[in-house]
Design a protein around this motif. Structure first.
Motif: not given
Length: 246
Positions: A11-30
């Motif tokens: 669960k921790t690994e999957v959560t980190r995996f999904m958050m990683m992609y959300q953070f990448a989007l946040n970076e691009l949107e900024t």
């Protein structure tokens, strides 16, 4: 390690995996927001109409790796599936698409892993858009990750057609009658003609605006230097006389 601990670890690994992609989007949107604000306050024209982003759901990812035969491994998924995170940028004109692409590559120094130009080479069904797969560096608490994000850049007309085409295919469950497929392709061609016409009009208006600005500047110059005699203010002329007498 018992089953509960294994489940918690997964669960921790999957959560980190999904958050990683959300953070990448946040970076691009900024970065995109910075571009929009610069265009808004420093330039006469903003080529970005709007943006939309999404991270695929776990269900969608599982369906895709099943179709593609990708092993159920986070490392394999990251390596083989490039569109888990997606950003769509809608522009006013075709030329804006390539301007935004160049800015992402040059100003923001994003590493482009893949580029597919469906504007120059539309898909058989009429789909048009510019697709980029870029690598976005994301800093996590336990290290730095390079995350793939798919960017689609298209005009309003391209986006309108693609959105309705997707709804029609969803309604027919991917089995669209041949006659409708032909009409969809014709609709795409009509949208492209509209894009080209609007771009031509935009260029012509820009030339007219530039000519008017040059004419106004020339009229002002002639008025200032030709039709009026430039005279120093009285106080400055008196000061000049005093300096001459000294």
């Amino acid at each position: 390690m018992n089953q509960i601990e294994q489940f918690k670890k997964l669960k921790t690994e999957v959560t980190r995996f999904m958050m990683m992609y959300q953070f990448a989007l946040n970076e691009l949107e900024t970065k995109i927001e910075i571009l929009k604000e610069e265009f808004q306050f420093l330039h006469d024209y903003n080529p970005i109409e709007h943006t939309k982003s999404r991270v695929k759901s776990l269900e969608s990812i599982m369906n895709k790796i099943s179709r593609k035969g990708v092993p159920f491994s986070l490392d394999d998924i990251k390596l083989r599936i490039k569109d888990i995170a997606g950003l769509r940028i809608t522009c006013s004109f075709i030329a804006d698409i390539y301007q935004i692409r160049d800015m992402l590559k040059n100003q923001f120094e994003l590493k482009v892993l893949e580029e597919k130009d469906y504007i120059e080479n539309p898909k058989p069904n009429g789909y048009r858009s510019l697709h980029l797969v870029v690598e976005v560096p994301v800093v996590m608490s336990d290290g730095r990750e390079n995350v793939c994000v798919e960017i689609q850049i298209r005009t309003i007309a391209m986006d309108f057609w693609a959105s309705l085409e997707h709804k029609i295919f969803y309604k027919y469950n991917q089995s669209v009658p041949a006659g409708l497929l032909l009409e969809l392709k014709e609709a795409s061609d009509s949208a492209n003609r509209l894009d080209l016409q609007m771009e031509r009009l935009n260029r012509e208006i820009a030339v007219i605006k530039e000519t008017q600005s040059e004419d106004q500047l020339e009229d002002f110059t002639q008025l200032f230097l030709g039709n009026r005699q430039f005279r120093l203010p009285e106080s400055l002329r008196e000061l000049g006389k005093e300096n001459e007498s000294e």
